[in-house]
Design an enzyme around this catalytic site. Structure first.
Site, PDB file in Angstrom:
ATOM      1  N   ASP A  75      34.993  36.867  84.352  1.00 43.32           N
ATOM      2  CA  ASP A  75      35.036  35.404  84.380  1.00 43.32           C
ATOM      3  C   ASP A  75      36.020  34.857  85.415  1.00 43.32           C
ATOM      4  O   ASP A  75      36.620  33.794  85.233  1.00 43.32           O
ATOM      5  CB  ASP A  75      35.369  34.837  82.982  1.00 43.32           C
ATOM      6  CG  ASP A  75      34.370  35.292  81.944  1.00 43.32           C
ATOM      7  OD1 ASP A  75      33.184  35.413  82.286  1.00 43.32           O
ATOM      8  OD2 ASP A  75      34.772  35.536  80.796  1.00 43.32           O
ATOM      9  N   LYS A  78      33.087  34.878  89.815  1.00 48.59           N
ATOM     10  CA  LYS A  78      32.263  35.691  90.718  1.00 48.59           C
ATOM     11  C   LYS A  78      30.992  34.952  91.124  1.00 48.59           C
ATOM     12  O   LYS A  78      30.555  35.036  92.263  1.00 48.59           O
ATOM     13  CB  LYS A  78      31.880  37.013  90.034  1.00 48.59           C
ATOM     14  CG  LYS A  78      33.079  37.896  89.718  1.00 48.59           C
ATOM     15  CD  LYS A  78      32.666  39.149  88.985  1.00 48.59           C
ATOM     16  CE  LYS A  78      32.178  38.904  87.578  1.00 48.59           C
ATOM     17  NZ  LYS A  78      33.192  38.420  86.631  1.00 48.59           N
ATOM     18  N   GLY A  83      28.031  36.315  82.367  1.00 47.90           N
ATOM     19  CA  GLY A  83      27.692  34.895  82.442  1.00 47.90           C
ATOM     20  C   GLY A  83      28.338  34.348  83.695  1.00 47.90           C
ATOM     21  O   GLY A  83      29.550  34.269  83.777  1.00 47.90           O
ATOM     22  N   HIS A  84      27.529  34.059  84.702  1.00 51.35           N
ATOM     23  CA  HIS A  84      28.049  33.597  85.992  1.00 51.35           C
ATOM     24  C   HIS A  84      27.634  32.142  86.209  1.00 51.35           C
ATOM     25  O   HIS A  84      26.448  31.826  86.194  1.00 51.35           O
ATOM     26  CB  HIS A  84      27.511  34.469  87.135  1.00 51.35           C
ATOM     27  CG  HIS A  84      27.926  35.914  87.023  1.00 51.35           C
ATOM     28  ND1 HIS A  84      27.450  36.887  87.844  1.00 51.35           N
ATOM     29  CD2 HIS A  84      28.784  36.536  86.171  1.00 51.35           C
ATOM     30  CE1 HIS A  84      27.994  38.055  87.511  1.00 51.35           C
ATOM     31  NE2 HIS A  84      28.800  37.864  86.498  1.00 51.35           N
ATOM     32  N   GLN A 110      31.317  41.486  85.039  1.00 49.52           N
ATOM     33  CA  GLN A 110      32.596  41.843  84.385  1.00 49.52           C
ATOM     34  C   GLN A 110      33.755  41.948  85.389  1.00 49.52           C
ATOM     35  O   GLN A 110      33.761  41.212  86.352  1.00 49.52           O
ATOM     36  CB  GLN A 110      32.437  43.140  83.586  1.00 49.52           C
ATOM     37  CG  GLN A 110      31.527  43.006  82.378  1.00 49.52           C
ATOM     38  CD  GLN A 110      30.056  43.059  82.723  1.00 49.52           C
ATOM     39  OE1 GLN A 110      29.615  43.947  83.424  1.00 49.52           O
ATOM     40  NE2 GLN A 110      29.277  42.125  82.231  1.00 49.52           N
TER      41      GLN A 110
HETATM   42  P1  GDP Z   1      32.118  34.772  86.492  1.00 47.39           P
HETATM   43  O1  GDP Z   1      31.634  35.409  85.245  1.00 47.39           O
HETATM   44  O2  GDP Z   1      33.146  35.584  87.209  1.00 47.39           O
HETATM   45  O3  GDP Z   1      31.003  34.347  87.415  1.00 47.39           O
HETATM   46  O4  GDP Z   1      32.866  33.445  86.046  1.00 47.39           O
HETATM   47  P2  GDP Z   1      32.355  32.361  84.945  1.00 47.39           P
HETATM   48  O5  GDP Z   1      31.264  31.568  85.563  1.00 47.39           O
HETATM   49  O6  GDP Z   1      32.106  33.021  83.656  1.00 47.39           O
HETATM   50  O7  GDP Z   1      33.682  31.508  84.743  1.00 47.39           O
HETATM   51  C1  GDP Z   1      34.283  30.864  85.798  1.00 47.39           C
HETATM   52  C2  GDP Z   1      34.294  29.360  85.518  1.00 47.39           C
HETATM   53  O8  GDP Z   1      35.174  28.735  86.418  1.00 47.39           O
HETATM   54  C3  GDP Z   1      32.952  28.675  85.719  1.00 47.39           C
HETATM   55  O9  GDP Z   1      32.853  27.634  84.797  1.00 47.39           O
HETATM   56  C4  GDP Z   1      33.031  28.135  87.146  1.00 47.39           C
HETATM   57  O10 GDP Z   1      32.216  26.999  87.358  1.00 47.39           O
HETATM   58  C5  GDP Z   1      34.481  27.764  87.207  1.00 47.39           C
HETATM   59  N1  GDP Z   1      35.107  27.864  88.537  1.00 47.39           N
HETATM   60  C6  GDP Z   1      34.919  28.800  89.505  1.00 47.39           C
HETATM   61  N2  GDP Z   1      35.780  28.597  90.526  1.00 47.39           N
HETATM   62  C7  GDP Z   1      36.549  27.533  90.179  1.00 47.39           C
HETATM   63  C8  GDP Z   1      37.649  26.839  90.797  1.00 47.39           C
HETATM   64  O11 GDP Z   1      38.124  27.201  91.873  1.00 47.39           O
HETATM   65  N3  GDP Z   1      38.179  25.794  90.105  1.00 47.39           N
HETATM   66  C9  GDP Z   1      37.705  25.379  88.885  1.00 47.39           C
HETATM   67  N4  GDP Z   1      38.291  24.337  88.285  1.00 47.39           N
HETATM   68  N5  GDP Z   1      36.668  25.998  88.285  1.00 47.39           N
HETATM   69  C10 GDP Z   1      36.113  27.057  88.914  1.00 47.39           C
HETATM   70  P1  IMO Z   2      31.194  38.245  83.459  1.00 46.40           P
HETATM   71  O1  IMO Z   2      30.249  38.970  84.390  1.00 46.40           O
HETATM   72  C1  IMO Z   2      34.159  38.615  80.271  1.00 46.40           C
HETATM   73  C2  IMO Z   2      33.605  41.919  77.437  1.00 46.40           C
HETATM   74  C3  IMO Z   2      33.257  41.561  76.009  1.00 46.40           C
HETATM   75  C4  IMO Z   2      33.936  42.709  75.276  1.00 46.40           C
HETATM   76  C5  IMO Z   2      33.706  43.893  76.214  1.00 46.40           C
HETATM   77  C6  IMO Z   2      32.524  44.773  75.843  1.00 46.40           C
HETATM   78  O2  IMO Z   2      30.736  36.896  83.072  1.00 46.40           O
HETATM   79  O3  IMO Z   2      32.579  38.302  84.001  1.00 46.40           O
HETATM   80  P2  IMO Z   2      29.893  44.427  76.041  1.00 46.40           P
HETATM   81  O4  IMO Z   2      28.973  43.408  75.421  1.00 46.40           O
HETATM   82  O5  IMO Z   2      29.874  44.435  77.534  1.00 46.40           O
HETATM   83  O6  IMO Z   2      29.716  45.805  75.472  1.00 46.40           O
HETATM   84  O7  IMO Z   2      31.384  43.971  75.589  1.00 46.40           O
HETATM   85  O8  IMO Z   2      33.492  43.329  77.498  1.00 46.40           O
HETATM   86  N1  IMO Z   2      32.690  41.347  78.464  1.00 46.40           N
HETATM   87  C7  IMO Z   2      33.025  40.325  79.261  1.00 46.40           C
HETATM   88  N2  IMO Z   2      34.137  39.557  79.310  1.00 46.40           N
HETATM   89  N3  IMO Z   2      33.160  38.402  81.163  1.00 46.40           N
HETATM   90  C8  IMO Z   2      32.053  39.179  81.149  1.00 46.40           C
HETATM   91  O9  IMO Z   2      31.107  39.116  82.098  1.00 46.40           O
HETATM   92  C9  IMO Z   2      31.924  40.169  80.142  1.00 46.40           C
HETATM   93  N4  IMO Z   2      30.984  41.080  79.825  1.00 46.40           N
HETATM   94  C10 IMO Z   2      31.469  41.797  78.793  1.00 46.40           C
HETATM   95  O10 IMO Z   2      33.786  40.313  75.649  1.00 46.40           O
HETATM   96  O11 IMO Z   2      35.308  42.481  75.208  1.00 46.40           O
HETATM   97 MG    MG Z   3      31.452  35.018  83.238  1.00 45.75          MG
END
Ligand code: GDP
Ligand code: IMO
Ligand code: MG
Length: 427
Positions: free
Chosen positions: A13, A16, A40-41, A223
């Site tokens: 999170d 990415k 979840g991206h 991840q």
């Molecule tokens: P990922 O799993 O690595 O793709 O990240 P997620 O999408 O799960 O979580 C990142 C969150 O931060 C999302 O809600 C993005 O829209 C948000 N985000 C990404 N870059 C920035 C930033 O530079 N500033 C802010 N405020 N939000 C950001």
């Molecule tokens: P993105 O790509 C954050 C965590 C779960 C749990 C552990 C194992 O959005 O960064 P699993 O279901 O993979 O066997 O769970 O890994 N986990 C994540 N945490 N971002 C993710 O994906 C994750 N995918 C799995 O919360 O701790």
């Molecule tokens: Mg994510």
């Protein structure tokens, strides 16, 4: 032409999705190389927000060919739902390629993921419950069902039956759950096969030929480094290899084709699920980071655990992945703080550790040693270049760069596609 890898440097999170989307303008292929719909991206383009789980982020750039590599585990129902949801929003998945060698998540994987977590009680991993671990487990046991099996109904039937003979014993006898009917599963998966057939390809061959033709390939990890099966906080990890080494195994692209390893690094730290997290804040400050940063899981909706930036982890990510550049995200979230603590080392039972301790037992005991840096009060979400940042924000970035061991080449100041300061070209 080269291939670049984009890898999460913390516990996932990090942003990415946004980073991949931003680079989408410069690349021809975006490949997911591991994980599944545990990811979840989020990508924000103008007033539109997209949450992608299985589809590579490249799906949102019309000229990019999105590829699901052999290292991914695919829940076909979820994938088709994602394709349909995007189609309803005017985004076509026609270009998508799915590796024939990728493994499928089956109904028993999801059932077993849920019951084993319940069985672990206090010791649970906190998985996403999507069947990820059990699917990779069957892959390693050599009893997995692969995408190519969808092309051969006879083989598919045999594999489903063989798997369920054992798994139904486990579900009914050990966990006291209902068994799963193989005929129903076969019917369901044959229907998926009809729809998925056009996307199935020998993706490692396609990517090799693309690289020979001078195309640019971006490998998008799910991840993050600390969730890596080998290099993360085992057993509180996911069951695949998000680190850069996993990018080769999960795509079929050899290591000597990789030229850039881009680490995505949040300006603070978050984690979802169980496991050690030395800089975690369980007080109001942690709540403030969660609320201000919108730190709620994209996949499960769970609250993300929040804490200060951990330079020990960032340095570790640089070392394990060979990070050439960092993309620092969410700097804007820290605006308004008087002082910003950064963890520079750990105290483990009275002994200072500058690196992650060798054993998990020690890591569980790690207490952060902080240095404090002055904050800034200005809203930086409209900044267009490094010069627009207040001096203290620039100094904070410089400090993280020095401590993390690789140049910070881009900085996120908001979720939008255009809210990024590019210090130097990333690819
Ligand atoms: P990922 O799993 O690595 O793709 O990240 P997620 O999408 O799960 O979580 C990142 C969150 O931060 C999302 O809600 C993005 O829209 C948000 N985000 C990404 N870059 C920035 C930033 O530079 N500033 C802010 N405020 N939000 C950001
Ligand atoms: P993105 O790509 C954050 C965590 C779960 C749990 C552990 C194992 O959005 O960064 P699993 O279901 O993979 O066997 O769970 O890994 N986990 C994540 N945490 N971002 C993710 O994906 C994750 N995918 C799995 O919360 O701790
Ligand atoms: Mg994510």
């Amino acid at each position: 032409m080269p291939a670049a890898v984009l890898v999460g440097a913390q516990w996932g999170d990090e942003g990415k999705g946004k980073a991949t989307d931003l680079l989408g303008g410069d690349v021809d292929y975006v490949v997911r190389y591991q994980g599944g719909n545990n990811a979840g991206h989020t990508v924000v383009i103008g007033d539109q927000k997209y949450a992608l789980h299985l589809l590579p982020t490249g799906i949102l750039s019309p000229h990019v060919i999105p590829v699901i590599g052999n290292g991914v585990v695919i829940d076909p129902g979820v994938l088709l739902e994602e394709i349909d949801t995007l189609a309803a929003r005017g985004i076509s998945a026609e270009r998508l390629l799915i590796s024939a060698d990728a493994h499928l998540i089956m109904p028993h994987h999801k059932a077993i993921d849920k019951v084993t977590e319940r069985f672990l009680g206090q010791n649970k991993i906190g998985t996403t419950g999507r069947g990820i671990g059990p699917a990779y487990g069957d892959k390693v046991y050599r009893i997995g069902v692969r995408v190519q099996d969808l092309l051969d109904p006879g083989i598919l039937a045999k594999k489903i039956e063989a798997a369920l003979v054992e798994k139904n014993q486990v579900l009914t006898k050990i966990y006291n759950r209902r068994g799963i009917e193989s005929e129903k599963v076969l019917e369901e998966y044959l229907a998926y096969a009809e729809r998925l057939k056009p996307y199935i390809a020998d993706t490692s061959l396609v990517l090799s030929q693309a690289l020979d033709e001078g195309k640019f390939v971006l490998l998008e990890g799910g991840q993050g480094t600390l969730l890596d099966l080998d290099h993360g906080t085992y057993p509180f990890v996911t069951s695949s290899s998000p680190t850069s080494g996993g990018a080769c195994a999960g795509s079929g692209i050899p290591p000597n084709r990789l030229t850039k390893i881009i680490g995505i690094l949040k300006a603070y730290t978050t984690r979802v699920g169980s496991g050690p997290f030395p800089t975690e804040l369980t007080d109001e400050m942690g709540d403030w980071l969660r609320t201000t940063g919108g730190e709620y899981g994209v996949t499960t909706g769970r609250n993300r655990r929040c804490g200060w930036f951990d330079a020990v982890i960032a340095r570790y990510a640089t070392r394990i992945n060979g990070i050439t550049d960092f993309f620092l995200t969410k700097l804007d979230v820290l605006s308004g703080l008087e002082k910003i603590p950064v963890c520079v080392a750990y105290d483990v039972d009275g002994v200072r550790h500058d690196e992650i301790p060798m054993t998990q037992t020690d890591f569980h005991h790690a207490k952060p040693i902080y240095e404090e840096f002055p904050g800034w009060q200005e809203d930086i979400s409209g900044a267009k270049s490094l010069d627009d940042l207040p001096p203290n924000a620039r100094a904070y970035v410089r400090t993280l760069e020095e401590m993390s061991g690789a140049p910070i080449s881009a900085i996120g100041v908001g979720p939008g596609r255009d809210q990024t300061l590019v210090v130097r070209p990333l690819v």
